[in-house]
Every structure is written in C-alpha cells, then in structure tokens.
Design a protein around this motif. Structure first.
Motif, PDB file in Angstrom:
ATOM      1  N   TRP A   1      -2.491  -3.986  -2.051  1.00  0.00           N
ATOM      2  CA  TRP A   1      -3.227  -2.727  -1.972  1.00  0.00           C
ATOM      3  C   TRP A   1      -4.405  -2.854  -1.014  1.00  0.00           C
TER       4      TRP A   1
ATOM      5  N   THR B   1      -5.388  -7.043  -4.077  1.00  0.00           N
ATOM      6  CA  THR B   1      -6.087  -6.075  -3.236  1.00  0.00           C
ATOM      7  C   THR B   1      -6.772  -6.816  -2.097  1.00  0.00           C
TER       8      THR B   1
ATOM      9  N   ASP C   1       0.811  -1.215   0.000  1.00  0.00           N
ATOM     10  CA  ASP C   1       0.000   0.000   0.000  1.00  0.00           C
ATOM     11  C   ASP C   1       0.849   1.272   0.000  1.00  0.00           C
TER      12      ASP C   1
END
Length: 445
Positions: free
Chosen positions: A157, A174, A143
C-alpha cells in the motif's frame, strides 16, 4: 545462504587463479537450469503499460533472475474495465509461455492498480479459476483492490494513499511517503517484492553492467496495440540532442499490431551515451523519444504513441509540443518535497499543475492558447481530465528543420542533483517530443 557463500568462494578462487582483480559490478545472472525461484509476470493498471515495471525488471535481473523469466502483459485497460476476457487470455498465454521457458510449474504475479482487480477476477471467477490459482505460486497486490484471491499474497500500500487499507489473510506492508505509481516502481517496494518471493533481501539495487542491449515494444497507447506500420529508428545523440550519425544505429519495422504486440530489438547500445528513439509512421508526425543513458540491459522499453493526444497537443506551427514522462508522480504542492521540472529554465511543476492528488506521471507542454505565450495559471481542461496526465500552456519556439536546443531538466525530490535532457526544437506540425526520465534517482538502496 550457504549456496550463495559457496558461489562467492568459487568466484574468488577463479579470480585468484587468473591473477586478476576482483570486480563485482552485480550478482551474475543465474543458470536457468538451477535457479529455484518462479518466473515473474507483471500486470499494469489503468492507462498503463509494461513500462511501469521497467525499473523492477532491471532490479530482478540484477539479483540473478534470468532475463527471459521476467515478462509483462500490455493490455487494453480501457476495455478491461468492463470486459476482462481479452486480458484473461493474454495472462493465460503469458503464464504458459513463462512456465515453458523456465521449466517451472508456477509463475509469480505482480499487479498494480486496476491490474489487481484484473487479477482478482482472473483468480476467483469462472470455471478456470481453480486451475489458474494452481499456476500462481505467489501474488503481489500493489495499491489496488483489497480482496484476497486465495493464493499466497503480499499486499503493498502507498503511504500517501488512503490510510488503514488492509487485505485479510495476506501479508500487508505500507511504503511510507510514496504515492500510487511510485509504490509500484520504487526500490523500497522492490525490497518487499523480492523478500516475499525469495525469503531473503536482495543483494543489490539496479547494478551497472556492460555490454548493454535494449528492446521493448512500440505501442498505440492506451489500447496498447502494436504500432503497426511504424518504424523504430535508434539514433545516438550528443549532449544537445543532435544526432551524431548520418544513419540510424538500427531501423526496425513494426509488423505485429495485436494487443500487446509491437516488439522490437534487441539493439546494442553504449553506456554513458544518450539515444533518440524515433517512431516514424507515414501520415503522422514523427515522435522523438529521448532517454537518459542506460546503465544496464533494459528489455522493457515502451515507445508509446498516442495519435489522438498528439493531434490535440500538436498542430501548432512554430512551437514545440512535448510530453515529459516519469513513473513516479511529480509533486508540486509539497513544499520541500516538491519536484522541479524545468523547460528552458522555467519550472512548470507548480502547485496548481502538479498537486499530489493529481498523481501526474505525464506532463504535456504545448502552446495551448496558440498565442506564442506561456500561461501556467490553469491546466489544460482536456488532458487534465485524464488519469495521471497533465497539460499546460508552455510556448517554446520551434523551427523546421530545428535551429536551436530546448533544455528539459528534472530536480527530483529523491535527490541526485539536476538531470538534463537537451533536444532539438522540433516543430509541432511535423514532430513531437517525449522525454522519458528514470523513475529512480540513484542505483543503491
């Protein structure tokens, strides 16, 4: 997988021969001489420390990584924004030490937030970049920045972050419904970390194991220099937070004041027992740091002192000055997904104080208005201007010596029921209080 099955079979045979029950509380630590994966180095982000890797270190160790093969760089992130020479040298030294301990030619690196920019610069800029890349077997970019550093990379992420982020040439994943710091510390992220580094899913989350020892660093935060001249005292405490012995279990002087210094421990502790870690420094208020009971050995404790902030939030006679820390953002404006942080029954994790956008990891509660009243209508303007930190006007009566108990409770959006840390009502003139909550709510994936 075949090696793992053979190991399990040998274990079963040994138990059968001994005539005892088979109890596997965790996968045992691997023999360092035969462990085939690389050691791991963590590089934290802005206003951070190695503490953001505490849970992940325990997860790696629960999945057979040798303890000495997992390390963290504690650096001065405020300086590193403009000058990375100091942290670059720290990373060089840490990688060299890990390679030597492990007998490996490469190290795997996990970096978070600003740490990803630090690592990108480290791996791509200057005459040493190619040699540094050769030392890194795998890299996990959590991130942060999105430029590929030229080594095998996993980019992780936060699902509650800016949508559509991607790193070209990397494996991208993610983590749904998680925010910036939570994505660094969560079990869901660990599954991705471990699978990328080893090629297989982990066998377990954080696994209980005894005996337990704890160790770490006492740091002057956020510069992350060793808290030189301080003494770390370790006290067992009862359910009300009162010390249950007349002398500390351990008393350790901090003699290394360098950046990333401040090491202390190890200290043997008991499961299901609460402990207070007191940072005693001549001329400063004593900082009383309380943890939840330890479930296994933990060598990544960071006892964070910040004299400037403590002076700002302290100095209020007759009241308690506290900070609650959890490396999983406190949400107060997300409806059914809200956390609740209660001080003597009052929820201070409100919509106005803990919006998801503030990414609150540290919540300072003190008699801001010096009037013996609580006012949660607005945040403290000084502390709220700092990243990941919130401050609010919360009055709790104090006494010196303490004559009452203060109840701190956390009801996490991850479940797990009400968690309680009771502590004495230390007076802010002479004492500060830190409540360190686990960033995990359970011990299974």
């Amino acid at each position: 997988m075949r090696d793992n099955r053979l190991w399990r079979l040998r274990r079963l045979l040994l138990v059968a021969i001994a005539g005892g029950p088979l109890v596997l509380s965790r996968t045992p630590a691997a023999d360092a001489a035969t462990f085939r994966y690389n050691p791991i180095l963590f590089v934290h982000g802005i206003e951070g420390s190695g503490a953001q890797f505490e849970s992940q270190a325990m997860r790696f160790e629960s999945n057979r990584y040798p303890t000495s093969w997992v390390d963290e760089v504690d650096y001065n992130s405020t300086r590193a924004v403009g000058d990375k020479s100091e942290v670059d040298q720290q990373i060089d030294d840490a990688i060299a030490a890990l390679k030597l301990r492990a007998g490996k030619s490469q190290v795997d690196v996990i970096a978070h937030s600003l740490g990803t920019s630090v690592m990108y610069d480290y791996l791509t800029n200057g005459d040493m970049a190619a040699r540094r890349r050769a030392n890194v077997g795998h890299y996990i970019n959590v991130d942060g920045q999105n430029q590929n550093p030229g080594v095998p990379t996993l980019a992780v992420w936060a699902g509650r972050g800016t949508p559509g982020r991607n790193m070209d040439g990397a494996q991208n994943v993610t983590i749904p419904d998680q925010t910036h710091v939570q994505t660094c510390t969560s079990a869901e992220s660990f599954v991705q970390y471990y699978t990328f580094l080893t090629g297989r899913r982990p066998l377990c989350d954080i696994c209980r194991r005894s005996p337990i020892e704890v160790a770490g660093k006492a740091l002057d935060f956020p510069q992350n220099s060793g808290f030189l001249g301080a003494t770390v005292q370790v006290w067992p405490v009862d359910s009300s937070g009162q010390r249950s012995t007349t002398t500390p279990l351990a008393s350790i002087d901090i003699t290394d004041g360098s950046i990333g210094g401040g090491k202390w421990g190890p200290v043997s502790v008991q499961p299901n027992q609460r402990y207070e870690f007191a940072l005693v420094q001549t001329g400063l208020p004593t900082l009383h740091i309380y943890y939840e009971p330890f479930v296994r050995s933990d060598h990544t404790l960071r006892l964070l002192a910040s004299p400037a902030i403590e002076e700002y939030a302290g100095g209020r006679p007759g009241s308690v000055s506290s900070v609650t820390i959890r490396y999983k953002e406190l949400w107060g404006d997300q409806g059914v997904e809200n956390d609740q942080l209660l001080i003597n029954g009052l929820n201070v994790c409100t919509e106005g104080l803990c919006p998801i956008s503030k990414q609150v990891n540290a919540f300072f509660a003190f008699d801001r208005n010096r009037d013996g009243q609580t006012d949660l209508s607005q945040p403290d303007p000084v502390l709220s201007a700092l990243p990941f930190i919130q401050g609010a006007d919360v009055y709790v009566r104090a006494s010196s010596p303490p004559d009452d108990t203060v109840s701190f409770q956390l009801i996490s959006r991850g479940g797990g029921g009400v968690r309680t840390l009771n502590v004495p009502n230390w007076d802010a003139i002479t004492d500060g209080v830190t409540l360190q909550w686990n960033d995990f709510d359970k011990l299974t994936f």
